[in-house]
Scaffold this motif. Sequence first.
Motif, PDB file in Angstrom:
ATOM      1  N   LYS A   1       0.117   3.747  -3.140  1.00 25.65           N
ATOM      2  CA  LYS A   1      -1.062   4.570  -2.834  1.00 25.65           C
ATOM      3  C   LYS A   1      -1.149   5.840  -3.678  1.00 25.65           C
ATOM      4  CE  LYS A   1       1.178   6.743   1.102  1.00 25.65           C
ATOM      5  NZ  LYS A   1       1.234   6.868   2.564  1.00 25.65           N
ATOM      6  N   ASN A   2      -0.007   6.393  -4.063  1.00 20.33           N
ATOM      7  CA  ASN A   2      -0.055   7.616  -4.870  1.00 20.33           C
ATOM      8  C   ASN A   2       0.090   7.357  -6.359  1.00 20.33           C
ATOM      9  OD1 ASN A   2      -0.308   9.218  -2.575  1.00 20.33           O
ATOM     10  ND2 ASN A   2       1.904   9.112  -2.224  1.00 20.33           N
TER      11      ASN A   2
ATOM     12  N   TYR B   1      -8.952   2.199  -1.913  1.00 17.69           N
ATOM     13  CA  TYR B   1      -8.352   1.254  -0.968  1.00 17.69           C
ATOM     14  C   TYR B   1      -9.142   1.344   0.318  1.00 17.69           C
ATOM     15  CZ  TYR B   1      -4.498   1.748  -4.190  1.00 17.69           C
ATOM     16  OH  TYR B   1      -3.764   1.791  -5.323  1.00 17.69           O
TER      17      TYR B   1
ATOM     18  N   TYR C   1       0.826  -1.212   0.000  1.00 20.63           N
ATOM     19  CA  TYR C   1       0.000   0.000   0.000  1.00 20.63           C
ATOM     20  C   TYR C   1       0.859   1.261   0.000  1.00 20.63           C
ATOM     21  CZ  TYR C   1      -3.148   3.646   1.614  1.00 20.63           C
ATOM     22  OH  TYR C   1      -3.846   4.816   1.735  1.00 20.63           O
ATOM     23  N   GLU C   2       1.886   1.255   0.843  1.00 26.14           N
ATOM     24  CA  GLU C   2       2.756   2.432   0.926  1.00 26.14           C
ATOM     25  C   GLU C   2       3.414   2.732  -0.423  1.00 26.14           C
ATOM     26  OE1 GLU C   2       2.988   4.614   3.300  1.00 26.14           O
ATOM     27  OE2 GLU C   2       1.536   3.460   4.472  1.00 26.14           O
TER      28      GLU C   2
ATOM     29  N   SER D   1      -8.942   0.276   4.229  1.00 34.05           N
ATOM     30  CA  SER D   1      -8.086  -0.304   5.265  1.00 34.05           C
ATOM     31  C   SER D   1      -8.904  -1.276   6.095  1.00 34.05           C
ATOM     32  CB  SER D   1      -7.540   0.808   6.158  1.00 34.05           C
ATOM     33  OG  SER D   1      -6.918   0.203   7.270  1.00 34.05           O
TER      34      SER D   1
ATOM     35  N   TYR E   1      -5.114  -4.080   3.381  1.00 34.34           N
ATOM     36  CA  TYR E   1      -5.978  -3.179   2.610  1.00 34.34           C
ATOM     37  C   TYR E   1      -6.712  -3.963   1.543  1.00 34.34           C
ATOM     38  CZ  TYR E   1      -3.438   0.743   4.641  1.00 34.34           C
ATOM     39  OH  TYR E   1      -2.899   1.644   5.507  1.00 34.34           O
TER      40      TYR E   1
END
Lengths: 141, 541
Positions: free
Chosen positions: B164-165, B171, B160-161, B173, B189
């Motif tokens: 995410k952008n 998404y 996810y990290e 959580s 996620y």
Amino acid sequence: MRKTGIVVLSVALASVTCAAHAQGKSAPKDAVLYFIWPRNGATIKGAFWCRFGLRNMGITHAGDDFQNSGHHHVLIDVTEPLDVKEPIPQDKSHLHFGAGQTEALIDLPPGKHTLQLVLGDAKHYPFDPPLVSDKITVTIR
Amino acid sequence: MRDKIRDINSARNARDGAPQRMLTPRRLAAIVIGDIAGYSRLMELDEEGTHERVKGIRRDLVEPTIAEHHGRLVKTTGDGFFAIFDSPVEAVRCGIVIQQNMQGRNASLPRDQWIEFRIGVNLGDVIIEDDDIYGDGVNIASRLERIAEPGEVYISGGIYEQIKNKLVCGYESLGDRKVKNITDPIRVYRVLPDPAAFNKSRRRNNVLLLLASCVLLAVAGGALWYLLSQLYATMRHQALAQALLAAPNGPSLLAPLSRQPAPSPQPFRPAQSPAPVEPVTQGAALRTQPAPSTTSAAKQAALQPHPAPATPAPAAIREPEMIAVRGGSFTMGSNEDATEKPVHQVTLKPFAIGRYPVSVREWNECAAAKACAFVATGNDDSPVTNLSWSDAKQFVGWLAGATNKPYRLPTEAEWEFAARAGTQTRFWWGDHFQFGMANCRNCADVPATAQPVKVGSFKPNPFGLYDMGGGVDQWVEDCWHKTYHGAPSDGSAWIEGDCASHVIRSGSWKNDERYARTASRFYYDTNVQYPTHGLRVALSP
């Protein structure tokens, strides 16, 4: 049901007062429409399964108006430009996949053909600007 | 594969015979593990069929999709696969593409035959060997896959990290989850790229939507109140003047006021809404309101011999004008297009068919009876459009019930027999197209509009039927078959096979003249509406 009713009513009222139009939706800037298969320049024997790829957006049934989603259309040997003010035409060179299909068996006569994907919104209008794939050329033997 | 927690040493010991692998390469990789939910149930249902389908999915979907996203398929099991990717973004995309594609494949099948993957994606340090990959990163991906709902992609916090952008999709959580054999809890996620997931999260977001809609309602209400108050003021002036002139005309004073809210729901349909069915019934209900409220007008209408269009009573249904067709033998199809071959002989029993396509007015009687799903807009005498095959079926079902007569959709053979009207030429008037004979694109001096011109604007064919070619596409009863090989020869509807799409005939005002040929045929998804599709009814004797 009642909640949806209220939501629907209020959205409708709001759109009446704002005279909003359904068309001319824009797709996310990073959305990409592409052919997973066939590849540009491929030579194919007979009918083939054409597979449609879409990144950063979702596929949905025509008529369902979810954000950032649409349904596929395949344009075969189409040379006229798309009109974003008109629904995507429906004829033998504009195939529709409004049931949310992400692939199709396509049977073309032998020779060179161009294929291009266009994403349509809930009402079959192209996005504005249109979200289209690269136009690929395939040769059917 | 999934329970293989191997410690490096034991793995090495096991491979003592291969000393060149002592320096096992380690690397960071995005791991994708997919598995078919309920595989054993599917196998129980149809062992060979399921096996074939799964094999097909692997060959046609899983393998190419992984390659397309620059991944490496490490291995496949009976019901699953395991791949690694250099890029977490590509790994998740690959998962999404597989899930979306599966959704499309399942769409035409009954629920119990669906093949659904659960997919887990994790970022981890792995040990790569020729035939397998090890490390607890793999085990975490496998755990994620196990907790994922069928049809969904679950990703770890690490993935996810990274994405995410970069990957614009929803998404959700799911918090920290403790999973079997892994000491620390992992953050999970859920990826929401597909419509089904949208639906589920939409339900959850209902409260938020409700709040937002309250605000909208307030704004809209305010605007409406302003409009109404303006109208009311002018109305009062008029009413006062009327009241001064004419004497005891009480209800007429109230009627215009009660009629006021009606214009607002009318533009309802063009407005897009998340729930397409509900606004319509509401719109229909609201539209019929003005009639009962103006009681005197309704009474007057009831007394008149010609029923006014506003009459809501289902008792007096305007039946479509029908033309009786004697039946007989004809040559169906043509050699002009592959779909129209082979040319074959068909013998039909007598039937009746609508003189015109069904009009907006006729459709709206069904909508007023709440038997058809939406109120059609536009010119009352134009053909009704934007129908799916299921909508068309709804209309004939209602008409049959309300009149107690066997109204139905024509069969494809009946349609072509009626369109040809005894001719064997490309068009009913001859082999060559003639300008001004049909409502097709660039075929006549009519403006290109969003709606076809009203029914019966062009010359009828020898059977007295209008718009059999051009105008609106017309749904028939038959399921789509791409040629006539195996078609019935008795004029009945061909309903065996894949009914995910049905046949449309006639071509529309937006198609060129080739589509207005009597033999021209095409198809469209059964449950999808499109702005050029309408219908014509048939009646069994």
